[in-house]
Every structure is written in structure tokens, then in C-alpha cells.
Design an enzyme around this catalytic site. Structure first.
Site, mmCIF file in Angstrom:
data_model
loop_
_atom_site.group_PDB
_atom_site.id
_atom_site.type_symbol
_atom_site.label_atom_id
_atom_site.label_comp_id
_atom_site.label_asym_id
_atom_site.label_seq_id
_atom_site.Cartn_x
_atom_site.Cartn_y
_atom_site.Cartn_z
ATOM 1 N N HIS A 278 6.705 25.632 -12.109
ATOM 2 C CA HIS A 278 6.149 25.531 -13.460
ATOM 3 C C HIS A 278 7.305 25.487 -14.449
ATOM 4 O O HIS A 278 8.478 25.561 -14.069
ATOM 5 C CB HIS A 278 5.121 26.632 -13.740
ATOM 6 N N HIS B 99 10.185 28.047 -14.206
ATOM 7 C CA HIS B 99 11.204 27.793 -13.169
ATOM 8 C C HIS B 99 12.155 26.693 -13.641
ATOM 9 O O HIS B 99 13.365 26.756 -13.418
ATOM 10 C CB HIS B 99 10.558 27.335 -11.852
ATOM 11 N N CYS C 188 4.959 45.875 -2.746
ATOM 12 C CA CYS C 188 4.210 44.810 -3.428
ATOM 13 C C CYS C 188 4.608 43.482 -2.814
ATOM 14 O O CYS C 188 5.777 43.087 -2.884
ATOM 15 C CB CYS C 188 4.487 44.792 -4.927
ATOM 16 N N CYS D 180 6.025 40.918 -5.505
ATOM 17 C CA CYS D 180 7.456 41.110 -5.837
ATOM 18 C C CYS D 180 8.309 41.080 -4.576
ATOM 19 O O CYS D 180 9.524 40.980 -4.676
ATOM 20 C CB CYS D 180 7.700 42.448 -6.502
ATOM 21 N N CYS E 268 0.472 46.861 -9.021
ATOM 22 C CA CYS E 268 1.759 46.361 -9.521
ATOM 23 C C CYS E 268 1.557 45.813 -10.934
ATOM 24 O O CYS E 268 0.698 44.960 -11.150
ATOM 25 C CB CYS E 268 2.289 45.260 -8.594
ATOM 26 N N HIS F 5 2.093 41.817 -10.878
ATOM 27 C CA HIS F 5 1.168 40.947 -10.138
ATOM 28 C C HIS F 5 -0.298 41.373 -10.222
ATOM 29 O O HIS F 5 -1.181 40.640 -9.759
ATOM 30 C CB HIS F 5 1.618 40.832 -8.677
ATOM 31 N N LYS G 223 1.802 35.438 -20.396
ATOM 32 C CA LYS G 223 2.566 35.255 -19.173
ATOM 33 C C LYS G 223 2.106 33.956 -18.494
ATOM 34 O O LYS G 223 0.908 33.649 -18.497
ATOM 35 C CB LYS G 223 2.236 36.460 -18.285
ATOM 36 N N LYS H 175 -1.021 31.524 -12.709
ATOM 37 C CA LYS H 175 -2.082 30.690 -12.171
ATOM 38 C C LYS H 175 -3.454 31.278 -12.499
ATOM 39 O O LYS H 175 -4.377 30.568 -12.877
ATOM 40 C CB LYS H 175 -1.921 30.593 -10.658
HETATM 41 N N1 MSP Z 1 12.775 34.014 -4.596
HETATM 42 C C1 MSP Z 1 13.094 34.922 -5.637
HETATM 43 C C2 MSP Z 1 14.552 34.755 -6.047
HETATM 44 C C3 MSP Z 1 15.553 34.949 -4.945
HETATM 45 S S1 MSP Z 1 17.182 34.641 -5.475
HETATM 46 C C4 MSP Z 1 18.139 35.189 -4.254
HETATM 47 C C5 MSP Z 1 12.199 34.668 -6.851
HETATM 48 N N2 MSP Z 1 11.639 33.458 -6.912
HETATM 49 S S2 MSP Z 1 10.609 32.975 -8.051
HETATM 50 O O1 MSP Z 1 10.227 31.652 -7.643
HETATM 51 O O2 MSP Z 1 9.572 33.932 -8.222
HETATM 52 O O3 MSP Z 1 11.348 32.921 -9.421
HETATM 53 C C6 MSP Z 1 12.683 32.690 -9.601
HETATM 54 C C7 MSP Z 1 13.091 32.495 -11.021
HETATM 55 O O4 MSP Z 1 12.264 31.585 -11.749
HETATM 56 C C8 MSP Z 1 13.137 33.672 -11.971
HETATM 57 O O5 MSP Z 1 14.155 34.588 -11.781
HETATM 58 C C9 MSP Z 1 13.422 32.935 -13.257
HETATM 59 O O6 MSP Z 1 14.769 32.493 -13.234
HETATM 60 C C10 MSP Z 1 12.494 31.747 -13.121
HETATM 61 N N3 MSP Z 1 11.229 31.978 -13.805
HETATM 62 C C11 MSP Z 1 10.001 32.179 -13.257
HETATM 63 N N4 MSP Z 1 9.089 32.294 -14.259
HETATM 64 C C12 MSP Z 1 9.712 32.164 -15.461
HETATM 65 C C13 MSP Z 1 9.300 32.174 -16.802
HETATM 66 N N5 MSP Z 1 8.043 32.347 -17.135
HETATM 67 N N6 MSP Z 1 10.240 32.004 -17.748
HETATM 68 C C14 MSP Z 1 11.574 31.822 -17.447
HETATM 69 N N7 MSP Z 1 12.004 31.828 -16.185
HETATM 70 C C15 MSP Z 1 11.086 31.987 -15.185
HETATM 71 O O7 MSP Z 1 12.071 35.545 -7.684
#
Ligand code: MSP
Length: 474
Positions: A18, A21, A126, A129, A144, A147, A293, A296
Site C-alpha cells: 500500500h 510501504h 502477537c 507483530c 494487541c 492489530h 491508520k 484493510k
Molecule cells: N517484515 C517486517 C520488517 C522486517 S525488516 C528486517 C515488517 N514488514 S511490513 O511489511 O509490515 O512493514 C514494513 C515497513 O513498511 C514499515 O516499517 C514502514 O517502513 C512501512 N510502512 C508500513 N505502513 C506504513 C505507513 N502507514 N506509513 C509509512 N510507512 C509504512 O514490518
């Protein structure tokens, strides 16, 4: 050529990317372009975190074979970044053999130093997380707060990592290395975690069907965060000759949500392995959508590819990095994206180029065939350089926009389209073209090849065209 090793978190694959990310990836991609322009040998790593229990749960829910599911999802993530014009040097998947072997080898080393022992874990977990939790950090009924699902009660034999052993070393290291954790608010947060009692952590889960087996006890798999963090080692080619040159990472981008893992567990792993710590870990803020936030279950997820298809990847990149100081939180708003693009890129920048190049063609005045190069330009624009060096993207953009606004103001004042004195007109056009070429360099980390195109227009190499056509609001 100095090396610049840059990483992003690796993403869970139980869902598609999304816009949140994409934010991390876009920031990393812009930084990679900036360092390439500086002349650094950039190595940009990203990838997918596939050994999570969530992967297995999702594949099972969909009735798919987990390995086929991971292939399918990893492909979706890597093509998403390609669609946004993001080109990492390496895309690591934690189900790759190379990663699995490296993790096993590193764990063996950590075990050999005596930093791993067997114990019993009684507590909460969790799955969202992928984290062992303390009751005090949860809502009523062990739910949590992130989540909004109840944590699992776990009572099992686990292997533990002696995290507590590294507490004092870490406190000292963080205090002595101001650049290690950025921004300062996150550095203070890290020191705050460490001031509390730092417990050893469980690093294995018994009898799981999915994950990397412990090399010294195959009936356990490695706790997913321990394996995921090691991707930064595998991804740099631990076994290859270039590894020594690349290590340590120069910059690691993370979201503020995963700070603890990266500023406590990750450096402790490296200390145990007697490896150098990264130079800077930068935790950025979070994007919400209409103040909520991104989730989904709330149904507000925005797919970055749809945005890029509608407005272009450049508009998305520019918007995400222009308004909010990097490090702080922001809210995603499609109308604001259109406004920002139209005012900064279509009007202030794009129009000025079209006006100057158009007028020079119309009046048969040749524009210069070369301009200053990137390094000369930034040497003349120190506030821009220091903003970029400290990852203050919005300040760098604002600086460039002020510069462009100044050029536009003078163009309007001089009204060159009315000028009859050819010599004066040529002098002015050359001057403005040079300033617009400088601004194109300053924008290049954000707008990529569009900046190169702008410079080709300004040297008369290609005919004038609209690089940033105005977006009509829907
Ligand atoms: N897999 C773990 C990270 C392991 S690194 C060794 C993880 N993955 S994740 O897919 O849940 O999310 C990773 C990253 O996505 C977050 O740390 C952040 O950088 C980014 N983001 C996810 N949602 C976000 C927002 N709503 N806003 C900004 N960044 C976001 O955690």
C-alpha cells in the site's frame, strides 16, 4: 568511488503493497539517486520477509501451496516497485537458499560465542507483530493495540539470545554516535527502551512447519525477526568478495513501528557476531488516510500502482516527500497530490522550461549546449545539499521551489516576449536556461529522468515539450 550501502525493511507478503510501504521505498529510491549523482557507488537493497507465520496462515486460508504462494507474492512486490520506477540493486527473498544458509551459519557463530541458551517461554505472542509481548503493552483481554487481535498464550521450550548482555554497550554506543539513530526523537526513544530492564529474547519457535531450522536443533525454527534482520547481511553478499567493501550499511530506512527491532536487537546481533554497526538507522513517520491508520479492515488501503497509473510515479514521489518533514507523520490526500504537482511541477517548473525553450526556438536563439554539472550545482546551493544530506527532503524541495519562483518572477518582470533587443534577449534566455538547468539537477533525485529530459530541452537537443502536463482534477 565511495560506496553507499542503503537498505529498506523487507516487507511481509501476506498482502500487497500500500501507499505506506511505497513511502519507505520512494524515500530510499530518491536517496539512491542522490548518492548516484554525488558519484557514490550505490548498493540499494530491499526484498520480502517470507518466513513469517503469517505467510503460512495466508497460504492456508487461500488453499495455496505456501512455496507457490511466496513466489507469486514476491513477484507482486518486486513488480510493484518496478512500476513505481524504483530499481533496487538486489531484491532479497528470505526463502532463498543463500539466505537460509547464511542465517544458519550466523546462528551457529552466535551459539558458539555462548550467546544462545535453552529456556522456557511463558507469555504472549502477537502474530500480527510477530512479537513476544508484555501484558502491560496490551489492551484488555491481551489484545494487541496495533492489530486489535488477541495475543496467543504461549508456553514452550525456546532458545534465547542473551540480549541483556549488550544493554550497557548499546547505551554507550548510542550516546557516543550521534548519527547512529535518527531523528533525535527516535534516538531518545531507543535510550528509553534501554533504560528499562532489558530481557533476553526468545529466538526460536518449536515444531513449526514454516521457517529456517536452527542449525543446532532442527526441531525449532528461527524466530522470524532474527532471520529477517539478517537479510541485511545476506543481501550484501556475505559470502562474496565484495562483502567487506560494502559492510557496514551507510543508511537503513525503517518505519517508526519497527524501531525496537532495529535499534536494540539488530545491533546486538551484530555485536555478538563482532561485526560493525550501521552508520545510520533512520526511522520515518507513518502515513494515515483521512487521519486513519491504513488498514484493510478499515477498507481505506490505497494501492500506489493505481496512483502512479493515474498521475504518474513522479507525482506520487514528489507529493510524498514534499509536504511533510521526513521523520514526521503525514496524511495522504489525493487532492493535495494533484495540487502539489500542478503548482510545483506543472506550473512553476515545467511552464518555465517551456516558456524559455519555446521563446528561444521562436526567436531563433540557440541555447547553451552545456551547463554546470551536478557537483558544481550543489556546491553553489549549500542549503539544498545539507537538507539532502540530513534527509530533509521537504526542505530540499522547498529550497528548489523558492529558486524557481525567483526565476519566474524575473521572467515576468522582464517580459522577454516583448523584447526587441536580440542581444539582451539572448543574454536573458541563457541566464534563465542555466538557472533552470541547475534546478533540474536539484530536482533530479525526485523526478529522475524527467530532469534529464528537461536538460535536453534546455540544450536544444530535443524539441520543447510539456514534461509535466497539468492534471485536471476529477
Ligand atoms: N517484515 C517486517 C520488517 C522486517 S525488516 C528486517 C515488517 N514488514 S511490513 O511489511 O509490515 O512493514 C514494513 C515497513 O513498511 C514499515 O516499517 C514502514 O517502513 C512501512 N510502512 C508500513 N505502513 C506504513 C505507513 N502507514 N506509513 C509509512 N510507512 C509504512 O514490518
Amino acid at each position: 568511488m565511495p560506496k553507499f550501502y542503503l537498505t529498506t525493511p523487507i516487507f511481509y507478503i501476506n498482502d500487497i503493497p500500500h501507499v505506506g510501504h511505497a513511502y519507505t521505498m520512494i524515500a530510499a529510491s530518491v536517496t539512491a539517486r542522490y548518492h548516484t549523482l554525488l558519484g557514490d557507488d550505490v548498493f540499494f537493497l530491499t526484498g520480502t520477509d517470507e518466513n513469517s507465520q503469517k505467510t503460512l496462515a495466508k497460504a492456508t486460508e487461500l488453499g495455496k501451496d505456501p512455496a507457490a504462494f511466496t513466489d507469486e507474492m514476491a513477484m507482486k512486490w518486486s513488480t510493484a516497485w518496478a512500476a513505481l520506477g524504483i530499481t533496487p540493486n538486489r531484491f532479497i527473498r528470505t526463502t532463498e537458499n543463500e539466505h537460509r544458509h547464511t542465517v544458519a551459519e550466523l546462528l551457529k557463530t552466535i551459539n558458539d560465542t555462548g550467546d544462545i541458551y535453552k529456556g522456557k517461554y511463558d507469555g504472549l505472542y502477537c502474530i500480527g507483530c510477530e512479537e513476544f509481548k508484555n501484558e502491560k503493552d496490551l489492551l484488555a483481554n491481551s489484545v494487541c493495540p496495533l492489530h486489535l487481535i488477541p495475543c496467543q498464550q504461549i508456553s514452550e521450550e525456546n532458545y534465547f539470545f542473551r540480549l541483556s548482555k549488550y544493554r550497557d554497550i548499546l547505551i554507550r554506543y548510542i550516546k557516543e554516535h550521534e548519527e547512529f539513530i535518527k531523528p533525535d526523537i527516535r534516538r531518545n526513544e531507543a535510550l528509553g527502551f534501554l533504560r528499562q530492564d532489558l530481557k533476553d529474547i526468545s529466538i526460536s519457535r518449536p515444531n513449526k512447519r514454516w521457517g529456517i531450522p536452527l542449525p543446532f536443533d532442527k526441531s525449532h525454527v528461527v524466530y522470524v525477526w532474527f532471520d529477517a534482520l539478517m537479510n541485511y547481511i545476506t543481501g550484501a553478499g556475505y559470502k562474496s568478495d565484495s562483502f567487506q567493501k560494502l559492510w557496514p550499511p551507510d543508511l537503513q530506512f525503517i518505519g517508526k513501528d519497527i524501531l525496537k527491532f532495529h535499534v536494540i536487537i539488530w545491533p546486538a546481533i551484530l555485536l555478538s557476531l563482532k561485526m560493525k554497526l550501521p552508520k545510520t538507522i533512520f526511522a520515518h513517520g507513518f502515513f494515515t488516510i483521512a487521519g486513519q491508520k491504513i488498514s484493510k479492515s478499515l477498507g481505506n488501503v490505497i494501492n500506489p500502482i493505481s496512483i502512479a497509473q493515474k498521475y504518474g510515479a513522479t507525482a506520487l514521489t514528489y507529493y510524498l516527500l514534499s509536504g511533510i518533514p521526513f521523520g514526521g507523520d503525514g496524511d495522504f490526500d489525493e487532492r493535495a497530490l494533484i495540487e502539489r504537482y500542478n503548482s510545483d511541477l506543472a506550473n512553476t517548473y515545467g511552464n518555465a522550461i517551456q516558456r524559455i525553450a519555446g521563446l528561444s526556438t521562436q526567436r531563433g536563439i540557440m541555447l547553451p549546449s552545456t551547463y554546470k554539472d551536478f557537483l558544481t550545482v550543489i556546491a553553489h546551493n549549500k542549503p539544498y545539499q545539507s537538507a539532502m544530506d540530513s534527509l530533509q527532503f521537504s526542505a530540499a524541495i522547498e529550497y528548489t521551489q523558492n529558486l524557481l519562483a525567483g526565476v519566474n518572477q524575473v521572467i515576468n518582470k522582464e517580459a522577454p516576449w516583448k523584447l526587441t533587443n536580440r542581444e539582451r534577449l539572448a543574454f536573458l534566455l541563457h541566464n534563465w536556461a542555466a538557472q533552470l538547468s541547475d534546478a533540474s539537477y536539484l530536482l533530479e533525485p525526485f523526478i529522475g529522468e524527467k530532469a534529464q529530459k528537461a536538460r535536453s530541452i534546455l540544450t536544444g537537443t530535443i524539441p520543447t515539450e510539456s514534461i509535466f502536463p497539468k492534471i485536471e482534477a476529477a
